[in-house]
Design an enzyme around this catalytic site. Structure first.
Site, PDB file in Angstrom:
ATOM      1  CE  LYS A  46      22.437  -6.490   3.450  1.00  0.00           C
ATOM      2  NZ  LYS A  46      22.560  -7.935   3.186  1.00  0.00           N
TER       3      LYS A  46
ATOM      4  N   GLY B 254      26.914  -8.973  12.883  1.00  0.00           N
ATOM      5  CA  GLY B 254      27.761  -9.564  11.851  1.00  0.00           C
ATOM      6  C   GLY B 254      29.194  -9.587  12.328  1.00  0.00           C
ATOM      7  CB  SER B 255      32.312 -10.143  10.516  1.00  0.00           C
ATOM      8  OG  SER B 255      32.122  -9.168   9.520  1.00  0.00           O
ATOM      9  CB  THR B 256      34.874  -7.901  14.726  1.00  0.00           C
ATOM     10  OG1 THR B 256      34.208  -8.586  15.794  1.00  0.00           O
ATOM     11  CG2 THR B 256      35.659  -6.747  15.310  1.00  0.00           C
TER      12      THR B 256
ATOM     13  N   GLY C 237      31.651  -4.493  11.326  1.00  0.00           N
ATOM     14  CA  GLY C 237      31.282  -3.579  12.410  1.00  0.00           C
ATOM     15  C   GLY C 237      32.244  -2.401  12.477  1.00  0.00           C
TER      16      GLY C 237
ATOM     17  CD  GLU D  12      24.458  -7.421  20.213  1.00  0.00           C
ATOM     18  OE1 GLU D  12      25.292  -8.226  20.652  1.00  0.00           O
ATOM     19  OE2 GLU D  12      23.786  -6.680  20.942  1.00  0.00           O
TER      20      GLU D  12
ATOM     21  CB  CYS E 269      27.963 -14.621  17.408  1.00  0.00           C
ATOM     22  SG  CYS E 269      26.416 -14.762  18.304  1.00  0.00           S
TER      23      CYS E 269
ATOM     24  CD  GLU F  79      33.359 -15.091  14.803  1.00  0.00           C
ATOM     25  OE1 GLU F  79      33.564 -14.129  14.028  1.00  0.00           O
ATOM     26  OE2 GLU F  79      32.338 -15.187  15.505  1.00  0.00           O
TER      27      GLU F  79
HETATM   28  P1  NAD Z   1      29.120 -10.228   7.807  1.00  0.00           P
HETATM   29  O1  NAD Z   1      29.631  -9.149   8.673  1.00  0.00           O
HETATM   30  O2  NAD Z   1      29.918 -10.624   6.640  1.00  0.00           O
HETATM   31  O3  NAD Z   1      27.673  -9.861   7.262  1.00  0.00           O
HETATM   32  C1  NAD Z   1      26.616  -9.524   8.114  1.00  0.00           C
HETATM   33  C2  NAD Z   1      25.621  -8.700   7.341  1.00  0.00           C
HETATM   34  O4  NAD Z   1      26.235  -7.476   6.984  1.00  0.00           O
HETATM   35  C3  NAD Z   1      25.136  -9.306   6.037  1.00  0.00           C
HETATM   36  O5  NAD Z   1      23.771  -9.029   5.873  1.00  0.00           O
HETATM   37  C4  NAD Z   1      25.966  -8.593   4.987  1.00  0.00           C
HETATM   38  O6  NAD Z   1      25.310  -8.514   3.756  1.00  0.00           O
HETATM   39  C5  NAD Z   1      26.096  -7.223   5.605  1.00  0.00           C
HETATM   40  N1  NAD Z   1      27.267  -6.454   5.176  1.00  0.00           N
HETATM   41  C6  NAD Z   1      28.449  -6.912   4.697  1.00  0.00           C
HETATM   42  N2  NAD Z   1      29.259  -5.874   4.416  1.00  0.00           N
HETATM   43  C7  NAD Z   1      28.573  -4.762   4.747  1.00  0.00           C
HETATM   44  C8  NAD Z   1      28.881  -3.381   4.693  1.00  0.00           C
HETATM   45  N3  NAD Z   1      30.059  -2.939   4.258  1.00  0.00           N
HETATM   46  N4  NAD Z   1      27.957  -2.497   5.140  1.00  0.00           N
HETATM   47  C9  NAD Z   1      26.770  -2.923   5.616  1.00  0.00           C
HETATM   48  N5  NAD Z   1      26.414  -4.203   5.651  1.00  0.00           N
HETATM   49  C10 NAD Z   1      27.314  -5.121   5.224  1.00  0.00           C
HETATM   50  O7  NAD Z   1      28.854 -11.442   8.785  1.00  0.00           O
HETATM   51  P2  NAD Z   1      28.277 -12.878   8.427  1.00  0.00           P
HETATM   52  O8  NAD Z   1      29.384 -13.658   7.806  1.00  0.00           O
HETATM   53  O9  NAD Z   1      26.989 -12.761   7.711  1.00  0.00           O
HETATM   54  O10 NAD Z   1      27.937 -13.425   9.878  1.00  0.00           O
HETATM   55  C11 NAD Z   1      28.872 -13.997  10.689  1.00  0.00           C
HETATM   56  C12 NAD Z   1      29.357 -13.011  11.736  1.00  0.00           C
HETATM   57  O11 NAD Z   1      28.263 -12.529  12.515  1.00  0.00           O
HETATM   58  C13 NAD Z   1      30.297 -13.665  12.718  1.00  0.00           C
HETATM   59  O12 NAD Z   1      31.385 -12.834  12.982  1.00  0.00           O
HETATM   60  C14 NAD Z   1      29.435 -13.805  13.975  1.00  0.00           C
HETATM   61  O13 NAD Z   1      30.158 -13.894  15.160  1.00  0.00           O
HETATM   62  C15 NAD Z   1      28.576 -12.608  13.896  1.00  0.00           C
HETATM   63  N6  NAD Z   1      27.357 -12.759  14.703  1.00  0.00           N
HETATM   64  C16 NAD Z   1      27.259 -12.065  15.870  1.00  0.00           C
HETATM   65  C17 NAD Z   1      26.132 -12.203  16.673  1.00  0.00           C
HETATM   66  C18 NAD Z   1      26.015 -11.447  17.970  1.00  0.00           C
HETATM   67  O14 NAD Z   1      24.922 -11.365  18.510  1.00  0.00           O
HETATM   68  N7  NAD Z   1      27.081 -10.884  18.498  1.00  0.00           N
HETATM   69  C19 NAD Z   1      25.097 -13.043  16.275  1.00  0.00           C
HETATM   70  C20 NAD Z   1      25.232 -13.738  15.076  1.00  0.00           C
HETATM   71  C21 NAD Z   1      26.371 -13.575  14.298  1.00  0.00           C
END
Ligand code: NAD
Length: 799
Positions: A193, A245-247, A250, A267, A301, A398
């Site tokens: 997704k 995605g975000s911590t 995670g 990640e 990130c 961040e």
């Molecule tokens: P986010 O965590 O808000 O969303 C990431 C993904 O998770 C999206 O597809 C979102 O729809 C989905 N999501 C949201 N809530 C969810 C839930 N409860 N259960 C399952 N999926 C859910 O992050 P974002 O704003 O899209 O991206 C930015 C973040 O990603 C930043 O914190 C960035 O540092 C991180 N990031 C990390 C890496 C890495 O390799 N470490 C790479 C790119 C981005």
């Protein structure tokens, strides 16, 4: 009309737009309304369940995507499950050919993908065209290679199964490639997704999969918001979760999947330091900073979002940086001469603005260029904060935007302290012309990637991933493949036999030993903390019973405070990690030697505690000695790698110890399991806090003397006896432990996984019985991997 002569005076840029014609045609051909790709078929978009796709540089709607439901997720997981059997059993070469074909398709349609990504995400075409999409193709080529060589290079491993993958919006297609390429190369099938803000390139990718003949169900793309992601990741049909995605999210995922047995790689976020020493080449460092924080509008990130400058050059660096910022161009991302595009969405822009205001309110000095950003669309200017306190919100949180916060330091030690003053540990960049200094600093920074005199360099052959709250798992390279594989034969049903070792005489000696133990003067062992026996805080002891229920001794009743003291002692033993691997090996061999000297005593204790016969008890002691030899041997052989990345850089992959590991031992094979886990962890340079088997703790307390006489430095091994569940929970919740291994009941595994979310420590848990008896590569390699985390250090060269 502008004359050429005027242009020569002003040196103004002319417009250099990339055409969006073909991308628009592609959107039109889909009526600008997209279904989802499930089992090789496209679902029909339903008008009342659509999400608008907004071009962030114009704030205009350009299409709509489907909002995936629980039924869609069910269908996608079922399709992936159905496809798994044949895909996983296909010869590696067949998978490799299909993936190679897919990489070719990506290259053939590179420009369409680049333009689409720019329209959807707002990032400059220069980046999508020259960085994102070429890296996507490279990722599929590289992993087609892994599919080809897997049988010979990764023998003894099988794919995990159906993988649920969720990616963010900042590198939509690149993050997809990082997820899908290793997963399908290894023989898994996936449901992915993308972010609701940036799904178009994933949908275009699904078409390419179809074109390339990837069998239906191997790759499934569902679209939707976080709710859809949640349904996917909690789906019982998923064997592994790979999330970027975000911590915050995670942490939620770790919490809700606790005890599910799903393999997990996360990640997460970062707040990476960009460290400039006074001997750095400042002009290069300035270009590095531009790349570190204004690449992709700072929505990266691993963005170098904390600038740490040595005091003597700070003012000069800031002066040059401001001059450079004044010349950066923010605007239409489809313009080939634009440096900084649009922020992905209005909500993100508001978030950035809020944090910047907070930075000002907390007293930091803000600087922005004199020019204004376009007002149509979501733009934000490059921003520099100076005079930032290390504890300020903008220094810790961040921001995920084009905002750099600067601080100064005086000495290398201060630079390291500032660099590590964060809950994250994704990346770092170190600038110095002194390679001794740069490499020394690289080793001391807690981050998964360190770039020397460079930044934001990525390649499929080198692993990427974080320490601490930046998550666990690696993407890319050999280490990335293990995220999608499991060792065969790690677990065993029942209790397999050990190699029999006993002669009649030895057995008699063991029996005599048991009699001696039974009549011995009571010696209640205490806890073992910092190399000394320490009275348990509670002041209580607990009874230990033998195999037929008789009282065979007492041990300390450890509690939360004992664990805290043990963690403190373990943290203070950090010198162990810095010792040479040779020295650590010598200590582990010495433990083996001293255990061998007390072979019969330990066999007697095993027999007394567990009721095994003398022969079996001796065999377990012998296997434990063998295991110590194995890990002592590995101590100086579990090497890193030098990766062959396509740059003028050497990329050194180091296996660094995790740090402090909490180990909750199982009851089975109480000596062998304890020794196996202990030897692996300490051979790799970790310090450990062990909660031994609750049923058979005397095996652990008997080890104190062995450790004392084997030159194990105080604090490297700490043992706390007592109520296992309580102690395990304290370990899992402790903020200064880097990893917890827990072999226990499903209930305790669930509780510890849940408790681990405080600092997102890496967990290795099992409620299945591990095959402790086996000296197989599978078990040994798993322990070595769990004991270490890979740090990639990039060092460019060139005369
Ligand atoms: P986010 O965590 O808000 O969303 C990431 C993904 O998770 C999206 O597809 C979102 O729809 C989905 N999501 C949201 N809530 C969810 C839930 N409860 N259960 C399952 N999926 C859910 O992050 P974002 O704003 O899209 O991206 C930015 C973040 O990603 C930043 O914190 C960035 O540092 C991180 N990031 C990390 C890496 C890495 O390799 N470490 C790479 C790119 C981005």
């Amino acid at each position: 009309m502008t004359k050429v002569a005027d242009i020569l005076t002003t040196m103004e840029y002319g417009p250099a737009p990339e055409s969006a014609k073909l991308a628009n045609q592609w959107l039109d051909a889909h009526s600008r309304a997209f279904g989802m790709y499930i089992g090789g078929q496209w679902t029909t978009p339903t008008p009342d369940r659509m999400i608008d796709v907004i071009n962030p540089s114009t704030a205009k709607r350009i299409a709509a995507i489907s909002h995936g439901t629980a039924d869609n997720v069910d269908a996608a997981v079922a399709a992936a499950r159905k496809a798994f059997k044949s895909w996983s059993q296909m010869p590696g070469h067949a998978r490799a050919k299909l993936m190679y074909g897919l990489a070719r398709k990506i290259q053939k349609h590179a420009r369409l993908l680049a333009v689409l990504e720019t329209m959807d995400n707002g990032k400059p075409i220069r980046e999508t065209r020259d960085i994102d999409i070429p890296l996507v193709a490279r990722h599929f080529y590289h992993h087609a290679g892994w599919a080809q060589v897997m049988d010979t290079e990764l023998p003894g491993y099988t794919p995990v199964g159906v993988v649920g993958q969720v990616v963010p919006w900042n590198f939509p297609l690149l993050m997809l490639a990082w997820k899908i390429a290793p997963a399908i190369a290894a023989g898994n099938t996936i449901v992915l997704k993308p972010s609701k803000w940036t799904s178009l390139s994933a949908l275009a990718f699904a078409e390419l999969c179809d074109d390339a003949g990837i069998p239906p169900g191997v790759v499934n793309i569902i679209t939707g918001d976080g709710g859809t992601g949640d349904i996917l990741l909690q789906h019982p049909g998923i064997d592994k979760i790979a999330f970027t995605g975000s911590t915050e999210v995670g942490r939620h995922i770790r919490n809700v999947t606790a005890g599910s047995g799903k393999k997990l790689s996360l990640e997460l976020g970062g707040k990476s330091p960009f460290i400039v020493f006074e001997d750095a080449d400042l002009d290069s460092a300035i270009e590095g900073i531009v790349d570190a924080i204004w690449f992709n509008q700072g929505q990266v990130c691993c963005a170098g979002s904390r600038l740490l400058v040595q005091e003597g050059i700070a003012e000069e660096l800031y002066r040059r940086l401001r001059a450079r910022m004044e010349k950066l161009r923010v605007g239409d991302p489809l313009d080939k001469a634009v440096d900084i595009g649009a922020i992905v969405a209005k909500a993100q822009l508001v978030e950035i603005e809020t944090l910047v205001r907070q930075g000002q309110a907390e007293g930091a000095i803000l600087w922005q260029p004199s020019w204004a950003c376009p007002t149509e669309g979501f733009f934000y200017p490059p921003t520099l904060f100076t005079e930032v306190a290390p504890s300020a919100t903008i220094a810790q949180v961040e921001i995920f935007g084009p905002v750099l916060v600067a601080m100064t330091f005086r000495t290398p030690a201060e630079a390291i302290a500032l660099a590590n003053n964060t809950r994250y540990g994704l990346a770092a960049s170190v600038w110095s012309e002194d390679i001794n200094l740069a490499l020394d600093i690289s080793g001391k920074i807690k981050a998964g990637v360190v770039w020397i005199n460079s930044t934001n360099v990525f390649d499929a052959a080198a692993g990427f991933g974080g320490y601490r709250e930046s998550g666990y798992g690696r993407e890319g390279g050999r280490e990335g493949m293990f995220e999608y594989l499991k060792p065969r034969g790690l677990y065993s049903e029942g209790a397999p036999a050990l190699v029999p070792a006993a002669s009649g005489a030895n057995s008699r000696a063991v029996l005599a030993g048991v009699a001696r133990l039974n009549s011995a003067i009571d010696r209640t062992p205490k806890n073992y903390i910092g190399g000394r026996q320490a009275r348990p805080d509670s002041g209580y002891s607990r009874a230990v019973r033998g195999s037929s229920g008789e009282l065979i001794g007492e041990v300390g009743d450890g509690n939360r405070k004992d664990i805290r003291n043990a963690v403190e002692a373990a943290r203070a033993a950090s010198g162990w990690a810095e010792q040479t691997a040779h020295n650590r090996a010598q200590v582990v061999y010495y433990i083996a030697e001293n255990l061998a000297a007390r072979r019969v005593d330990f066999a007697a204790r095993l027999s007394q505690s567990t009721g095994v016969d003398a022969g079996d008890a001796l065999a377990e002691v012998d296997a434990s000695i063998d295991r110590l030899f194995t890990f002592a041997a590995w101590s100086d052989k579990y090497d890193g790698a030098v990766h062959r990345t396509p740059y003028r850089a050497i990329t050194l992959a180091f296996n660094e110890p995790m740090g402090v590991i909490g180990v909750v031992c199982p009851d089975e094979r109480p000596l062998l399991s304890l020794v196996t886990l202990m030897a692996g962890a300490i051979a790799m340079g970790n310090a450990i806090v062990v909660v031994p088997s609750e049923a058979h703790p005397l095996l652990a307390t008997d080890l104190y003397q062995v450790l004392d006489t084997s030159d194990v430095p105080g604090g490297v091994v700490n043992l706390v006896t007592g109520p296992r569940a309580d102690l395990a929970n304290v370990l899992a919740a402790h903020m200064d432990i880097d990893a917890v291994w827990c072999f226990a009941t499903p209930e305790l595994v669930t509780l510890t996984e849940r408790a681990s979310i405080g600092n997102m420590k890496r967990m290795w848990t099992s409620s299945k019985r591990l095959h402790w008896e086996s000296g197989d590569a599978g078990l040994i390699q798993e322990i070595l991997r769990q004991s270490t985390q890979v740090k990639n250090v990039w060092a460019p060269y060139g005369a």
